[in-house]
Design a protein around this motif. Structure first.
Motif, short mmCIF file in Angstrom:
data_model
loop_
_atom_site.label_atom_id
_atom_site.label_comp_id
_atom_site.label_asym_id
_atom_site.label_seq_id
_atom_site.Cartn_x
_atom_site.Cartn_y
_atom_site.Cartn_z
N GLY A 8 -15.53 -9.82 -33.06
CA GLY A 8 -14.95 -9.98 -31.74
C GLY A 8 -15.65 -11.01 -30.90
O GLY A 8 -15.96 -12.11 -31.34
N ASP A 9 -15.94 -10.66 -29.65
CA ASP A 9 -16.48 -11.61 -28.68
C ASP A 9 -17.94 -11.92 -28.97
O ASP A 9 -18.77 -11.02 -29.15
CB ASP A 9 -16.35 -11.05 -27.27
N VAL A 10 -18.25 -13.23 -28.96
CA VAL A 10 -19.61 -13.71 -29.20
C VAL A 10 -20.02 -14.63 -28.06
O VAL A 10 -19.30 -15.56 -27.71
CB VAL A 10 -19.70 -14.46 -30.55
N ASN A 11 -21.18 -14.35 -27.47
CA ASN A 11 -21.77 -15.20 -26.44
C ASN A 11 -23.26 -15.29 -26.74
O ASN A 11 -23.94 -14.27 -26.82
CB ASN A 11 -21.53 -14.60 -25.05
N THR A 17 -35.09 -17.77 -30.57
CA THR A 17 -34.78 -18.18 -31.94
C THR A 17 -33.29 -17.92 -32.21
O THR A 17 -32.93 -16.89 -32.78
CB THR A 17 -35.64 -17.42 -32.96
N PRO A 18 -32.41 -18.83 -31.79
CA PRO A 18 -30.96 -18.61 -31.95
C PRO A 18 -30.54 -18.37 -33.39
O PRO A 18 -29.55 -17.65 -33.64
CB PRO A 18 -30.35 -19.91 -31.41
N ALA A 19 -31.26 -18.94 -34.35
CA ALA A 19 -30.86 -18.81 -35.74
C ALA A 19 -30.87 -17.36 -36.23
O ALA A 19 -30.26 -17.04 -37.26
CB ALA A 19 -31.78 -19.65 -36.63
N THR A 20 -31.56 -16.47 -35.50
CA THR A 20 -31.62 -15.06 -35.91
C THR A 20 -30.59 -14.19 -35.19
O THR A 20 -30.62 -12.96 -35.34
CB THR A 20 -33.02 -14.49 -35.65
N ALA A 21 -29.69 -14.79 -34.42
CA ALA A 21 -28.75 -14.01 -33.59
C ALA A 21 -27.92 -13.02 -34.41
O ALA A 21 -27.64 -11.91 -33.97
CB ALA A 21 -27.84 -14.94 -32.80
N PHE A 22 -27.52 -13.42 -35.62
CA PHE A 22 -26.68 -12.56 -36.47
C PHE A 22 -27.48 -11.94 -37.61
O PHE A 22 -26.89 -11.37 -38.53
CB PHE A 22 -25.53 -13.39 -37.07
N GLU A 23 -28.78 -12.02 -37.54
CA GLU A 23 -29.63 -11.67 -38.67
C GLU A 23 -29.36 -10.27 -39.20
O GLU A 23 -29.27 -10.04 -40.41
CB GLU A 23 -31.10 -11.80 -38.27
N ARG A 24 -29.20 -9.29 -38.32
CA ARG A 24 -29.01 -7.91 -38.77
C ARG A 24 -27.60 -7.66 -39.30
O ARG A 24 -27.33 -6.61 -39.88
CB ARG A 24 -29.33 -6.95 -37.63
N VAL A 236 -22.21 -10.15 -31.17
CA VAL A 236 -23.42 -10.68 -30.54
C VAL A 236 -23.03 -11.17 -29.15
O VAL A 236 -22.19 -12.05 -29.02
CB VAL A 236 -24.01 -11.84 -31.37
N PHE A 237 -23.63 -10.59 -28.11
CA PHE A 237 -23.18 -10.92 -26.75
C PHE A 237 -24.36 -10.91 -25.80
O PHE A 237 -24.88 -9.85 -25.44
CB PHE A 237 -22.10 -9.93 -26.28
N ASP A 238 -24.78 -12.11 -25.40
CA ASP A 238 -25.99 -12.28 -24.58
C ASP A 238 -25.71 -12.47 -23.10
O ASP A 238 -26.65 -12.64 -22.32
CB ASP A 238 -26.79 -13.49 -25.09
N TRP A 239 -24.46 -12.48 -22.69
CA TRP A 239 -24.13 -12.65 -21.28
C TRP A 239 -24.88 -11.60 -20.47
O TRP A 239 -24.72 -10.39 -20.69
CB TRP A 239 -22.63 -12.50 -21.12
N PRO A 240 -25.75 -11.99 -19.52
CA PRO A 240 -26.59 -11.03 -18.81
C PRO A 240 -25.82 -9.89 -18.16
O PRO A 240 -26.28 -8.74 -18.15
CB PRO A 240 -27.31 -11.90 -17.77
N ALA A 271 -31.14 -1.52 -27.69
CA ALA A 271 -31.84 -1.66 -26.41
C ALA A 271 -32.39 -3.06 -26.21
O ALA A 271 -32.59 -3.49 -25.06
CB ALA A 271 -32.96 -0.63 -26.32
N ASP A 272 -32.62 -3.78 -27.31
CA ASP A 272 -33.09 -5.17 -27.22
C ASP A 272 -31.93 -6.17 -27.25
O ASP A 272 -32.15 -7.37 -27.38
CB ASP A 272 -34.05 -5.46 -28.38
N ASN A 273 -30.71 -5.64 -27.16
CA ASN A 273 -29.48 -6.45 -27.18
C ASN A 273 -29.24 -7.14 -28.53
O ASN A 273 -28.55 -8.14 -28.60
CB ASN A 273 -29.45 -7.49 -26.05
N GLU A 274 -29.82 -6.60 -29.59
CA GLU A 274 -29.57 -7.12 -30.93
C GLU A 274 -28.45 -6.32 -31.57
O GLU A 274 -28.47 -5.09 -31.56
CB GLU A 274 -30.84 -7.03 -31.78
N CYS A 275 -27.49 -7.02 -32.13
CA CYS A 275 -26.33 -6.36 -32.73
C CYS A 275 -26.65 -5.96 -34.17
O CYS A 275 -27.11 -6.78 -34.97
CB CYS A 275 -25.13 -7.30 -32.70
N GLU A 276 -26.38 -4.69 -34.49
CA GLU A 276 -26.70 -4.19 -35.82
C GLU A 276 -25.64 -3.18 -36.26
O GLU A 276 -24.96 -2.57 -35.42
CB GLU A 276 -28.08 -3.53 -35.82
N PRO A 277 -25.47 -3.00 -37.56
CA PRO A 277 -24.50 -2.01 -38.05
C PRO A 277 -24.92 -0.60 -37.68
O PRO A 277 -26.10 -0.29 -37.58
CB PRO A 277 -24.54 -2.21 -39.57
#
Length: 317
Positions: A8-11, A17-24, A236-240, A271-277
């Motif tokens: 879905g929505d990604v921001n 380290t942007p390269a790890t945004a989808f790491e999980r 992944v959604f980083d919008w504050p 809680a750290d705003n990291e997206c995970e399954p």
């Protein structure tokens, strides 16, 4: 046979380290032929780095936070895009990707808009799928004054006609068509225009409609044997302003072929705003909700070991 993973929505913003945004999420993304997300917000080099690190193949740029100035960044990164362009024809042109000798055309539209964003002649912007809103008095308002009105929505006719024409043209030239729609309101309730647009896209030949925009999970509906995912929620959604809000989403795995399949796995921003399954009871709770709201659309969703499977695909297609 072609397999797709759709989010879905990604921001993406403000990451060290942007390269790890989808790491999980990488274990869920790997192995698919094509990976798609809706990209909200401007795209700079770090965002492109995050997308390429996750092997995202194609993105929708048709949304209320899109920036047409970002398209050259995507081009340089080799990421296909749809739904925005320098002219209306460019915004409505499909992104076509070839895998194993089969082509998949991606089209994207938005019903949610910011002023000045729509693609006009000689002016860049996004592909439109706007709607009108009217308020109908409640049938019992005479006997119970003050009852709230019914909200009625409908596609803008010329936008619906253009979408149908786009899908038909794309289907005539390609093996499969995916239509991305940025639409809707937060919560489980669907607006009337969502249903009209979604079914019209399927009727015109789309193999899959994938929705996003409400930032919440909404139902799947199987129409003429093909699925309409009304909203996958956030990925992944980083919008504050979204920190700690609307944290659940879905990743959809779709298989095109003689025996089409659609499976969904729940994800959550921690809680750290990291997206995970999600797993265990957390996953089951999200998927049971998804199954319940989909049942209201006469669509059966089975839940087993953290995965939702959609029934009725291919029937009557």
């Amino acid at each position: 046979m072609i397999t797709l993973v759709l989010g879905g929505d990604v921001n993406i913003q403000g990451r060290a380290t942007p390269a790890t945004a989808f790491e999980r999420l990488n274990p869920l993304l790997q192995g698919a032929d094509l990976r798609f997300v809706n990209l909200e917000g401007a795209v700079d080099a770090p965002v492109a780095e995050a997308l390429t690190a996750a092997a995202i193949d194609v993105v929708s740029c048709a949304n209320d936070l899109s920036s047409v100035a970002s398209l050259p960044v995507l081009d340089r990164a080799g990421i296909a895009h749809c739904g925005a362009g320098a002219t209306p024809d460019a915004a409505h042109a499909p992104a076509v990707l070839d895998r194993s000798g089969e082509t998949v055309a991606f089209l994207a539209y938005t019903a949610l808009r910011s002023r000045g964003q729509s693609a006009l002649p000689d002016f860049p912007g996004v592909a439109q799928a706007f709607a009108t809103t009217a308020y109908q008095p409640d049938p019992r308002v005479a006997e119970i004054p003050g009852r709230p009105p019914l909200v009625r929505t409908a596609p803008v006719p010329e936008h619906l006609d253009r979408l149908v024409s786009d899908v038909r043209q794309a289907k005539a030239s390609n093996d499969h068509v995916v239509v991305s729609m940025h639409w809707g309101l937060p919560g489980p309730e669907l607006t009337e225009y969502q249903v009209t647009y979604g079914r019209a896209a399927i009727d015109a030949g789309a193999d899959l409609v994938v929705g996003h925009g409400p930032h919440t999970i909404q139902a799947v509906e199987v129409h003429r044997g093909r699925p309409i995912l009304y909203s996958l929620g956030n990925l992944v959604f980083d919008w504050p302003a979204m920190r700690g809000r609307h944290v659940d989403g879905l990743l959809a795995g779709c298989m095109f072929g003689a025996e089409p399949r659609l499976e969904l796995i729940p994800v959550r921003r921690n809680a750290d705003n990291e997206c995970e399954p999600l797993a265990g009871e957390d996953a089951s709770k999200v998927l049971r909700y998804f199954a319940d709201v989909s049942a209201l659309r006469s669509t059966k969703v089975s839940v087993h070991e953290g995965i939702a499977s959609v029934s009725g695909l291919g029937v009557g297609a």
